[in-house]
Design a protein around this motif. Structure first.
Motif: not given
Length: 417
Positions: A214-224
């Motif tokens: 994954p390129a940006n797990l911060a995006y994924t955390a916000i999305g979650t």
């Protein structure tokens, strides 16, 4: 002279306004819409490589655009309308094309306390997110033109009939298959479709060889986080009222994903020797998926057990099964939504209790399994047919050089610097 009011269609009832329920479903509609954009867009966008973030977010946006227009034209009528004077067992009718006949004083017969326009908006948000979920399986390799055609055809050929069969008065719902908020209609349907897409398109170039972290797990955390909050509207809103069932569904929607994340983390820690943030986030989503069909049918103890079982099951689907069979489900659409939805739907038959919801009196594991088999078959065959239409019209995959360059630039002429 006062003209008589137009006759109601077979699916309609006179509106008897439930003010509190209407207020709650207005809020729930906003919550569920947020699940797709920006929730799912960021959740998926953070899990792809940097060169595909824009294209992945564009997929969620495209699903919203295409499905909304089709829902207005014909999707609502096919999903919740009727054919003639009686409800068709497999598909709705065409009487409500362009929402013809829907008035400020009508309600759908399934929810007579809600204005029909609100019912249409709320159900639309479910129709939007379902094909958007599928995009996680074909991320980083499908042409944008193909995805537009796919979303449109899949909504009409796969989603609308299954929605009608389970929720719109069709044969599965009438037979007693329980799906409170979309375990089968949304998650199993999307998960199976994602698996078919992954198999038909084949793996990404470099799959199993190149680094595809994954390129940006911060995006994924916000999305979650956005998905989690939105899921309260998804599940508790499916009570269609501001009442006790909505309340227990809301609590279950918090308990189950926490238990699932705990289960996923435990298995991952044993298997991989360390817990990961991606694993925690995936466990939360897996738990949300698993509790969806059961949210308004089980008590909190049942929700806890469904989450505790669902988390490891999703881990097995997303990690062990995918690796064993070597298919490239890019963002685990099947591993999480397909497997989690199947587990949740079956466990609904185990843990549903009439002390929470009288409808659960008829809960039966065999009915749940047969209902799942019907949904899986329709989704798999319909998705394959849609992909073949796309293959011989727009084409399915971007050229190899465009995929290597990244879909952000090759498909959209944009990039994240």
């Amino acid at each position: 002279m006062t003209l008589p009011a137009p006759a109601l269609m077979a699916h309609q009832a006179p509106l008897v306004l439930d003010g509190a329920g209407t207020a709650w479903i207005l809020v729930s509609t906003a919550f569920v819409l947020m699940m797709t954009l920006p929730g799912l867009a960021l959740f998926y966008g953070g899990m792809v490589r940097k060169k595909n973030i824009i294209a992945t977010i564009a997929s969620s946006t495209a699903a919203l655009m295409v499905v909304t227009v089709l829902w207005f034209i014909v999707g609502y009528s096919l999903s919740f309308g009727t054919s003639g004077d009686a409800t068709n067992a497999f598909i709705g009718g065409l009487q409500a094309l362009f929402l013809d006949g829907v008035r400020i004083d009508t309600a759908h017969s399934l929810a007579p306390g809600l204005p029909e326009f609100l019912w249409i908006a709320y159900q639309l948000t479910f129709a939007i997110i379902t094909p958007a979920l599928i995009a996680g399986a074909f991320a980083e390799r499908m042409k944008f033109s193909a995805s537009l055609l796919f979303f449109g055809l899949w909504h009409l050929i796969v989603y609308a009939p299954i929605c009608h069969q389970v929720w719109g008065g069709g044969y599965l719902g009438s037979w007693g298959v329980l799906d409170f908020a979309g375990g089968a209609v949304v998650h199993v349907n999307a998960g199976v479709a994602g698996l078919v897409c992954a198999l038909v398109l084949g793996p990404r170039h470099g799959f199993g060889r190149d680094n595809m972290a994954p390129a940006n797990l911060a995006y994924t955390a916000i999305g979650t986080g956005l998905l989690f909050v939105g899921w309260l509207g998804f599940n508790a809103g499916s009570a269609w009222a501001a009442d006790g069932i909505a309340s227990v569904a809301a609590l279950n929607t918090i308990i189950a994903p926490a238990a699932a994340a705990l289960g996923w983390m435990t298995i991952e820690w044993i298997d991989k020797k360390r817990p990961t943030l991606l694993g925690l986030l995936s466990g939360i989503v897996g738990g949300l998926v698993a509790i969806t069909p059961a949210a308004g049918f089980v008590d909190p103890k049942g929700a806890f057990l469904i989450g505790l079982i669902g988390g490891p099951a999703c881990y097995a689907g997303a990690v062990w099964l995918k690796h064993a069979l070597r298919y490239d489900d890019s963002l685990d659409a099947f591993g999480i939504h397909g497997v989690g939805g199947i587990v949740g739907a079956i466990l609904t038959g185990v843990f549903a209790t009439a002390t929470i919801n009288g409808v659960a009196e008829g809960a039966d594991v065999i009915k749940q399994v047969v209902g799942l088999a019907a949904v899986v078959a329709w989704s798999a065959v319909g998705t394959f047919a849609v992909l073949m239409i796309c293959k011989f019209t727009t084409g399915l995959r971007v050229p190899k050089d465009g995929e290597v360059e990244g879909l952000d630039y090759s498909q959209h002429g944009e990039s994240i610097h």
